[in-house]
Design a protein around this motif. Sequence first.
Motif: not given
Length: 439
Positions: A33-37, A333-337, A339-340, A342-348
């Motif tokens: 849901x989060x990734x699609x929207x 180890x992979x937290x930032x990956x 996050x990426x 689920x969203x490609x919005x830089x501010x988020x």
Amino acid sequence: MQASTQRLDGAVWRLAWPIILSNLTVPLLGLVDTAVVGHLPAPRYLAAVTLGATLLSFLYWGFGFLRMGTTGLTAQAQGRQDVETVRALLGQSLIVAAAIGLALIVFGHPLVRLGLYLLGGSADSAALASQYAHIRLLSAPAVLANYAILGWFLGLGNARVTFVIMALTNVVNIALDVTFVLGLGMTSNGVAGASAIADYTALGVGLWLLRRELRELGGGPVPRHRLWRLSAYSELFVVNRHLFVRTLCLLFAFAFFTARGADLGNIVLAANAVLMQYVMLTAYGLDGFAQAAESLVGKAAGRRDWTLFAASVRAALRFSVVTAVLATAVFAVAGHVLIGLLTDLPAVRAVAGAHLGWLVAMPALTVWSYLFDGVFVGATATREMRDTVIVSLALFLLVWWASRGWGNQGLWFSFAVFSAARSLTLAGVYRHHRRKHWR
């Protein structure tokens, strides 16, 4: 002793792995849901799904006692080999689920308006969230009936059926999400419609599986007075009233967290939603062992076998701690990956990354609360569950008020305190009961 420990570990694992797999499809659905929207051009769609899903979680999981209460009581009846009560609990839980589900459809619209007012958020996000919630409300009877069915099967120790029903629900939901949003160009309304269709699909399969299980269980028809006389529901209502309050407090805490994030703007709301998806992913993994404990502890309590009771708790504990350690390592180890993904919005992504440390800490803070929730459900010690969460919620609100000047960091800090308080209070009550009652 070693052979007995290995048998219990095996029993926990046989119950837990189907539950874990089925539970993981729930946050997987949230991730999809989060990734699609989240990849739509504006953040208001992600904010709307976050607000709408939070509201529906409050409405639906407020009645989550239909799952937990049914599990504990069924497991204890199964431990006593009381087949009539096992069958009666299923019928009673389905009747209660149908009544509440229909009431939510009838009275749900003013509840949606009130809920979205309390949650806050921008005007455009709230309008989209209202549309989302109204569509989802149409599946209320199916959602609550599925809770009762899942709880009954789990009480019997049949976790594989739980896996079939939940996996089907979420696989259908994910497929329709992608079809409606990416294929047909819908937005948050497509996500809501996918959920409603999936809920009724799962109900149909669940009823078919129930028919087969009841034939194998035997015992004949349940006496009518146990289904249609209000006094016959006394045990179910006594257990469930405390679970109802406990669940409302938990949902209020999550809703409050979401609402305060919304006050800080759509970017913060969306970033918190991304992190919370991984918090819930961990929670559903840990909850698999907690639900295994519900079944094993409930059967031991029904037999008054307190040695088996304690051994079941220790077995579930071993698996829970290992899972929490692994989750912490992955997030560190992979937290930032993650996050990426689920969203490609830089501010988020920037805001979520700035708060990643809280995600790393969460498994260690929450593992004990999930485990002991399962123990208390199995023992039907629901008053204690209610009282400990009320204390924890009060502490959460007090700490949030004191740390408001820290912005979103203060919000996450207060939520971490809430999680730790739940774990500590439940562990303390368990230790007291083991010394005084469960021995």
